[in-house]
Every structure is written in C-alpha cells, then in structure tokens.
Design a protein around this motif. Structure first.
Motif, PDB file in Angstrom:
ATOM      1  N   LEU A  90     -74.327  50.168  -3.924  1.00 58.85           N
ATOM      2  CA  LEU A  90     -72.877  50.020  -3.871  1.00 58.85           C
ATOM      3  C   LEU A  90     -72.260  50.284  -5.241  1.00 58.85           C
ATOM      4  CD1 LEU A  90     -70.177  49.241  -2.659  1.00 58.85           C
ATOM      5  CD2 LEU A  90     -70.835  46.828  -2.873  1.00 58.85           C
ATOM      6  N   ALA A  91     -72.849  49.718  -6.280  1.00 63.02           N
ATOM      7  CA  ALA A  91     -72.309  49.914  -7.624  1.00 63.02           C
ATOM      8  C   ALA A  91     -72.323  51.389  -8.008  1.00 63.02           C
ATOM      9  CB  ALA A  91     -73.118  49.098  -8.631  1.00 63.02           C
ATOM     10  N   ARG A  92     -73.417  52.087  -7.707  1.00 61.80           N
ATOM     11  CA  ARG A  92     -73.502  53.509  -8.053  1.00 61.80           C
ATOM     12  C   ARG A  92     -72.510  54.340  -7.259  1.00 61.80           C
ATOM     13  NH1 ARG A  92     -79.472  52.536  -7.448  1.00 61.80           N
ATOM     14  NH2 ARG A  92     -80.235  52.035  -9.548  1.00 61.80           N
ATOM     15  N   ASP A  93     -72.336  53.998  -5.993  1.00 62.01           N
ATOM     16  CA  ASP A  93     -71.398  54.756  -5.167  1.00 62.01           C
ATOM     17  C   ASP A  93     -69.974  54.585  -5.690  1.00 62.01           C
ATOM     18  OD1 ASP A  93     -70.007  56.079  -3.172  1.00 62.01           O
ATOM     19  OD2 ASP A  93     -71.256  55.295  -1.557  1.00 62.01           O
ATOM     20  N   LEU A  94     -69.603  53.355  -5.995  1.00 59.54           N
ATOM     21  CA  LEU A  94     -68.243  53.115  -6.482  1.00 59.54           C
ATOM     22  C   LEU A  94     -68.021  53.797  -7.832  1.00 59.54           C
ATOM     23  CD1 LEU A  94     -66.241  49.827  -6.277  1.00 59.54           C
ATOM     24  CD2 LEU A  94     -66.230  51.173  -8.360  1.00 59.54           C
ATOM     25  N   THR A  95     -68.933  53.593  -8.773  1.00 60.22           N
ATOM     26  CA  THR A  95     -68.746  54.177 -10.097  1.00 60.22           C
ATOM     27  C   THR A  95     -68.812  55.699 -10.069  1.00 60.22           C
ATOM     28  OG1 THR A  95     -71.109  53.860 -10.540  1.00 60.22           O
ATOM     29  CG2 THR A  95     -69.601  52.161 -11.331  1.00 60.22           C
ATOM     30  N   GLY A  96     -69.500  56.253  -9.078  1.00 58.34           N
ATOM     31  CA  GLY A  96     -69.587  57.706  -8.955  1.00 58.34           C
ATOM     32  C   GLY A  96     -68.317  58.353  -8.455  1.00 58.34           C
ATOM     33  N   ARG A  97     -67.337  57.543  -8.055  1.00 61.75           N
ATOM     34  CA  ARG A  97     -66.078  58.104  -7.560  1.00 61.75           C
ATOM     35  C   ARG A  97     -65.089  58.446  -8.672  1.00 61.75           C
ATOM     36  NH1 ARG A  97     -65.486  57.738  -2.030  1.00 61.75           N
ATOM     37  NH2 ARG A  97     -67.476  57.165  -1.100  1.00 61.75           N
ATOM     38  N   PHE A  98     -65.465  58.227  -9.922  1.00 60.61           N
ATOM     39  CA  PHE A  98     -64.552  58.474 -11.038  1.00 60.61           C
ATOM     40  C   PHE A  98     -65.018  59.731 -11.778  1.00 60.61           C
ATOM     41  CE2 PHE A  98     -64.689  53.664 -10.801  1.00 60.61           C
ATOM     42  CZ  PHE A  98     -63.628  53.601  -9.912  1.00 60.61           C
ATOM     43  N   THR A  99     -64.415  60.866 -11.435  1.00 57.37           N
ATOM     44  CA  THR A  99     -64.840  62.142 -11.999  1.00 57.37           C
ATOM     45  C   THR A  99     -64.472  62.228 -13.481  1.00 57.37           C
ATOM     46  OG1 THR A  99     -62.763  63.156 -11.254  1.00 57.37           O
ATOM     47  CG2 THR A  99     -64.664  63.349  -9.802  1.00 57.37           C
ATOM     48  N   PHE A 138     -75.904  58.203 -30.260  1.00 54.24           N
ATOM     49  CA  PHE A 138     -75.168  57.418 -29.279  1.00 54.24           C
ATOM     50  C   PHE A 138     -74.962  58.135 -27.945  1.00 54.24           C
ATOM     51  CE2 PHE A 138     -73.329  55.701 -33.373  1.00 54.24           C
ATOM     52  CZ  PHE A 138     -74.092  54.551 -33.349  1.00 54.24           C
ATOM     53  N   ASP A 139     -75.258  59.425 -27.886  1.00 53.89           N
ATOM     54  CA  ASP A 139     -75.040  60.173 -26.641  1.00 53.89           C
ATOM     55  C   ASP A 139     -75.825  59.551 -25.495  1.00 53.89           C
ATOM     56  OD1 ASP A 139     -73.449  61.898 -28.016  1.00 53.89           O
ATOM     57  OD2 ASP A 139     -74.933  63.512 -28.177  1.00 53.89           O
ATOM     58  N   GLY A 140     -75.156  59.339 -24.373  1.00 48.02           N
ATOM     59  CA  GLY A 140     -75.808  58.824 -23.178  1.00 48.02           C
ATOM     60  C   GLY A 140     -76.121  57.347 -23.217  1.00 48.02           C
ATOM     61  N   ARG A 141     -75.567  56.620 -24.184  1.00 47.48           N
ATOM     62  CA  ARG A 141     -75.831  55.185 -24.315  1.00 47.48           C
ATOM     63  C   ARG A 141     -74.569  54.382 -24.036  1.00 47.48           C
ATOM     64  NH1 ARG A 141     -81.471  55.070 -24.482  1.00 47.48           N
ATOM     65  NH2 ARG A 141     -82.073  57.049 -25.447  1.00 47.48           N
ATOM     66  N   ALA A 142     -74.722  53.073 -24.064  1.00 49.99           N
ATOM     67  CA  ALA A 142     -73.601  52.189 -23.753  1.00 49.99           C
ATOM     68  C   ALA A 142     -72.424  52.405 -24.677  1.00 49.99           C
ATOM     69  CB  ALA A 142     -74.058  50.731 -23.826  1.00 49.99           C
ATOM     70  N   THR A 143     -72.703  52.809 -25.899  1.00 54.45           N
ATOM     71  CA  THR A 143     -71.656  52.983 -26.895  1.00 54.45           C
ATOM     72  C   THR A 143     -70.666  54.083 -26.539  1.00 54.45           C
ATOM     73  OG1 THR A 143     -73.448  54.132 -28.042  1.00 54.45           O
ATOM     74  CG2 THR A 143     -72.722  52.047 -28.966  1.00 54.45           C
ATOM     75  N   GLN A 144     -71.039  54.992 -25.629  1.00 55.12           N
ATOM     76  CA  GLN A 144     -70.136  56.075 -25.252  1.00 55.12           C
ATOM     77  C   GLN A 144     -69.786  56.065 -23.766  1.00 55.12           C
ATOM     78  OE1 GLN A 144     -71.500  59.873 -26.673  1.00 55.12           O
ATOM     79  NE2 GLN A 144     -70.989  59.381 -28.787  1.00 55.12           N
ATOM     80  N   ALA A 145     -70.102  54.995 -23.071  1.00 51.75           N
ATOM     81  CA  ALA A 145     -69.874  54.945 -21.624  1.00 51.75           C
ATOM     82  C   ALA A 145     -68.447  54.515 -21.289  1.00 51.75           C
ATOM     83  CB  ALA A 145     -70.863  53.989 -20.979  1.00 51.75           C
ATOM     84  N   ASP A 146     -67.873  55.161 -20.283  1.00 54.63           N
ATOM     85  CA  ASP A 146     -66.589  54.730 -19.733  1.00 54.63           C
ATOM     86  C   ASP A 146     -66.789  53.684 -18.643  1.00 54.63           C
ATOM     87  OD1 ASP A 146     -64.831  56.698 -21.146  1.00 54.63           O
ATOM     88  OD2 ASP A 146     -66.037  58.136 -20.010  1.00 54.63           O
ATOM     89  N   ILE A 147     -67.852  53.866 -17.867  1.00 56.53           N
ATOM     90  CA  ILE A 147     -68.186  52.976 -16.753  1.00 56.53           C
ATOM     91  C   ILE A 147     -69.675  52.663 -16.844  1.00 56.53           C
ATOM     92  CG2 ILE A 147     -68.342  52.763 -14.235  1.00 56.53           C
ATOM     93  CD1 ILE A 147     -65.498  52.715 -15.099  1.00 56.53           C
ATOM     94  N   ALA A 148     -70.049  51.408 -16.588  1.00 55.89           N
ATOM     95  CA  ALA A 148     -71.457  51.033 -16.717  1.00 55.89           C
ATOM     96  C   ALA A 148     -71.909  50.193 -15.526  1.00 55.89           C
ATOM     97  CB  ALA A 148     -71.683  50.250 -18.010  1.00 55.89           C
ATOM     98  N   ALA A 186     -70.284  63.708   4.399  1.00 58.37           N
ATOM     99  CA  ALA A 186     -68.834  63.807   4.518  1.00 58.37           C
ATOM    100  C   ALA A 186     -68.220  63.910   3.135  1.00 58.37           C
ATOM    101  CB  ALA A 186     -68.284  62.572   5.238  1.00 58.37           C
ATOM    102  N   ALA A 187     -67.064  64.561   3.074  1.00 58.95           N
ATOM    103  CA  ALA A 187     -66.340  64.644   1.812  1.00 58.95           C
ATOM    104  C   ALA A 187     -65.918  63.246   1.386  1.00 58.95           C
ATOM    105  CB  ALA A 187     -65.130  65.550   1.972  1.00 58.95           C
ATOM    106  N   VAL A 188     -65.944  62.970   0.106  1.00 63.10           N
ATOM    107  CA  VAL A 188     -65.563  61.661  -0.393  1.00 63.10           C
ATOM    108  C   VAL A 188     -64.401  61.803  -1.357  1.00 63.10           C
ATOM    109  CG1 VAL A 188     -67.882  60.709  -0.139  1.00 63.10           C
ATOM    110  CG2 VAL A 188     -67.210  61.758  -2.307  1.00 63.10           C
ATOM    111  N   THR A 189     -63.613  60.765  -1.450  1.00 70.22           N
ATOM    112  CA  THR A 189     -62.457  60.753  -2.332  1.00 70.22           C
ATOM    113  C   THR A 189     -62.874  60.338  -3.732  1.00 70.22           C
ATOM    114  OG1 THR A 189     -61.075  60.131  -0.456  1.00 70.22           O
ATOM    115  CG2 THR A 189     -60.138  59.801  -2.640  1.00 70.22           C
ATOM    116  N   THR A 190     -62.310  60.988  -4.716  1.00 66.63           N
ATOM    117  CA  THR A 190     -62.581  60.640  -6.103  1.00 66.63           C
ATOM    118  C   THR A 190     -61.270  60.558  -6.874  1.00 66.63           C
ATOM    119  OG1 THR A 190     -62.884  62.963  -6.736  1.00 66.63           O
ATOM    120  CG2 THR A 190     -64.859  61.736  -6.103  1.00 66.63           C
ATOM    121  N   VAL A 191     -61.337  59.932  -8.040  1.00 64.72           N
ATOM    122  CA  VAL A 191     -60.182  59.832  -8.933  1.00 64.72           C
ATOM    123  C   VAL A 191     -60.624  60.269 -10.318  1.00 64.72           C
ATOM    124  CG1 VAL A 191     -58.645  58.201 -10.112  1.00 64.72           C
ATOM    125  CG2 VAL A 191     -58.957  58.050  -7.643  1.00 64.72           C
ATOM    126  N   ASP A 192     -59.815  61.069 -10.970  1.00 65.25           N
ATOM    127  CA  ASP A 192     -60.149  61.547 -12.298  1.00 65.25           C
ATOM    128  C   ASP A 192     -60.079  60.412 -13.313  1.00 65.25           C
ATOM    129  OD1 ASP A 192     -60.526  64.108 -14.007  1.00 65.25           O
ATOM    130  OD2 ASP A 192     -58.903  63.036 -15.025  1.00 65.25           O
TER     131      ASP A 192
END
Length: 406
Positions: free
Chosen positions: A65-74, A110-120, A210-216
C-alpha cells in the motif's frame, strides 16, 4: 502490480490537484480491500507534510500500500529502506565518497539516499539503530542531516514519510521516533470472507492492468506548502478542538501541545482533499488517528471525537460494539459441532445482524440527507457485512460467493 503505462492527471491548480488526489484515494481503496479509512488518512498525512505509521502484523499489505500510494507522485525522488538494529547511518544518508577520500577530501554521496528524497517509506521503523537514531529524528522533525564530516547541516526536501512496523517499540529511544509520527493507523487481516475470496482469486487471475491517476511533484508540493495552509480554520473549530482536549483530559487521555498543533494542519489537509476551503466539523474525525498512544486508547478517542462531531456516528459505534460481540461469540464457539453453530447462527446471530444492518442503513440515509460524512458509518457497515459473511461461511457452511447480505 500496477500497470507501468499509467496515465498522469496533470493538475494545473489546487482544485485540480485535490480532485486528482481524491481519485487516487478511490483507486487505492478499490484495490486494497477494507483499507478506505487507512488510504484517506495516509493521503491527508502527505498533504499535511506529516509522517504516518502503519501498525499491524506481517502480511497485511502495509508495504504494498505504501509503495502504491507513494508511486502516484510523478517526478518525486523516492527512498525506501528496511531498518534493523545494525543499519549503518551512512546506508541511510549517504556513503563516503571513496574516490574523493583518496584525494584527501572527506565527503558523502547523497544521491538516492534519504537526504535527497521527496517521499520515503521506512519499514520496521522501531528497529532503527542507535547510531542512526539522532539523524533519523532530525530528518523527520527538522528535515535536516548533519554530515559525517561535521559540516553545516544539510536541508532535506522530504515532504512526508510513511513508516511501518509489526509492533510498537518499547524503548525510550523508539518513543522519540513514535512521537514524530503524527498519523497512526492499525491494519489487520481481511475480515470479510468475500473480500478474502477476491484476494485469493486475484492471485491466480490478476485483473487486466488499468490506467492509474498520478499527480506531479510540483503540484503536490504546492498543495502541501501553499494550498493546504491556506484552508480556513473557523473559530467554531478552534472551540471544538479545545472542548475535545478538555474532555479527553478528564479521561486521562493526554496528547502533547505539539501534537494538537500539528493536527490542525492535518484537518486542513482533510478539508482540502474533500474539496472545501475551510475546515468543518466532519474533518475532526481524522483526529481519531492522531491522539492515541496505545491502540487500546483508540476506541475511547474515537467515541469522544464522534460525540462532539456527529451523534449519529456515535450510535453507529454502539452498533459496532454489538457486532463485535457476535464476532467474539463466533470465535469462542470454535470447536463446537456444526449443529450448535448453525442453531446459534439461525436463532440469534442472523436476526441481530440483520437488525443492525437496517439501523446502519437508516443512519447512513440520514447522514447523506444532512450532508454529513458517512465514513464512520460505512466502516461499520463493512464490519457488519464481514461478520455476517463469517457467520454464513463458518457457522452455516456456505461458500463466500453464495453469501448475500441481510
């Protein structure tokens, strides 16, 4: 798995963003059975710029569930980790740059680590190692990281972290992390036999992608930093919150001033997600996910909130207690003969559940007519149907596909 060829709903203004986010919550609620309340609360936590906890046993789809929700933010930089007591802080926040070190410079990558993440997404959050504890707290609370080389603190772009655990932490150290998680949600195994049957069928015959909705990310960040904080907080809501706090204190249910203050932004987020420009009383129901420390406190918190907000929902909770009693009776009859189970189901349980179902539907009609939220009533209707399905399957031996609601 979600179709990777999903379509994005590009939101160009706050109202469009709110509409897209509501659509995402509906899509996730359809995909994850018996999780509507959880999905809505998680989305509100993201919009409030706050962190959340999914608490429940293994195998309840917390991570999925967490991955699905966080994956909706392009466009969002996503970071995920499974913690253990041996997790090295550098694995979380950035390893040493070996190439630079050979040149006499001590820096981190820091690339790919918590220090540069928008969503975790942080799994097993309460197993955070002692070495990573302080930096994890700084990340969650202040959005800062203090580099290994002792340089100036680095600002982190983190909007929100979803965390998960199979159980609450018991140490003083983990209590500090627990306090940073504003939204706390219990998730359990599926209770409705028909939902469980649908889950089993999906394992052998997955539905067509099915197509899924995303938000930028830019639209999400604008909502978090500008649109949600602009939601109005009427004096009547302030008075209601003060009244609720006083009532809970009389019951020795104490939340910190910091938690109450942070909860206001969550109420604004709920109003924004609902398409309103100011908080109203129905938004207060989200406080049931904020004000408890122990899961045993949650029912009392929920009753106090609903007594203030919606007496009809309080009536629904009374029906929920009666339904829970029938479920407990069914559990206690395990091992009895089929005849005893069937006799109890026909003479007692079926009639009580049917009556509860009719009363709940009447409460729902009244709520709709009055323009009030039906979220709590809908949750209890789901409970009634789940217990009815259990009784039909476990006591009367019917197949889940043959069960019709009373």
């Amino acid at each position: 798995m979600i179709d990777t060829m999903s379509t994005s709903t590009k939101a160009s203004d706050p109202a469009a963003t709110a509409t897209a986010l509501r659509t995402i919550t509906e899509e996730l609620s359809d995909r994850f059975y018996e999780r509507t309340t959880v999905v809505t609360a998680l989305m509100c936590a993201v919009l409030a710029g706050q962190h959340s906890l999914l608490l429940g046993p293994p195998g309840t789809a917390k991570s999925e569930l967490a991955r699905d929700l966080t994956g909706r933010f392009t466009g969002a930089r996503y970071w995920e980790i499974l913690l253990s007591k041996f997790t090295d802080p550098k694995r979380m926040f950035g390893p040493i740059d070996v190439a630079a070190l050979t040149q006499g410079t001590y820096t981190q990558i820091f690339d790919g680590r918590a220090t540069q993440a928008d969503i975790a997404f942080i799994d097993e959050i309460f197993k955070c190692s002692a070495g990573a504890l302080n930096e994890t707290l700084a990340l969650l609370n202040e959005r800062l990281y203090h580099p290994e080389n002792g340089g100036a603190p680095i600002g982190c772009p983190l909007l929100s972290a979803i965390t998960a655990s199979n159980e609450l932490g018991e140490s003083e150290e983990t209590s500090a992390i627990y306090d940073r998680l504003l939204v706390r949600l219990e998730v359990g195994y599926l209770t409705d036999p028909s939902n469980f049957a649908a889950l089993i069928r999906s394992a052998v015959a997955a539905p067509a992608p099915a197509a899924v909705t995303t938000v930028d990310l830019a639209d999400l960040r604008h909502a978090v930093t500008a649109a949600v904080p602009a939601i109005g907080v009427p004096d009547a809501i302030v008075d209601a919150i003060c009244q609720l706090r006083a009532q809970l204190r009389r019951s020795e249910l104490i939340a910190s001033d910091r938690r109450w203050k942070a909860a206001v932004r969550l109420l604004q987020a709920h109003a924004f997600l609902s398409g309103r420009n100011e908080i109203d009383e129905q938004d207060l129901q989200v406080l049931t996910h904020v004000l408890w420390d122990s899961p045993t406190e949650r029912p009392a918190i929920e009753r106090a909130v609903l007594q203030l907000v919606n007496p009809d929902d309080l009536k629904a909770l009374d029906l929920s207690d009666a339904i829970d009693e029938l479920a407990a009776t069914l559990d206690s009859m395990a091992g009895q003969s089929k005849e005893s189970l069937a006799d109890w189901a026909i003479k007692e349980a079926n009639g009580k559940l049917g009556k509860a179902g009719k009363e709940l539907e009447e409460l729902r009609r009244d709520a709709v007519a009055a323009g009030r939220s039906t979220a709590t009533i809908d949750r209890i209707i789901g409970l009634q149907r789940a217990v009815y399905g259990r009784i039909m399957v476990e006591a009367l031996g019917l197949n889940p596909s043959m069960v019709n609601q009373p």
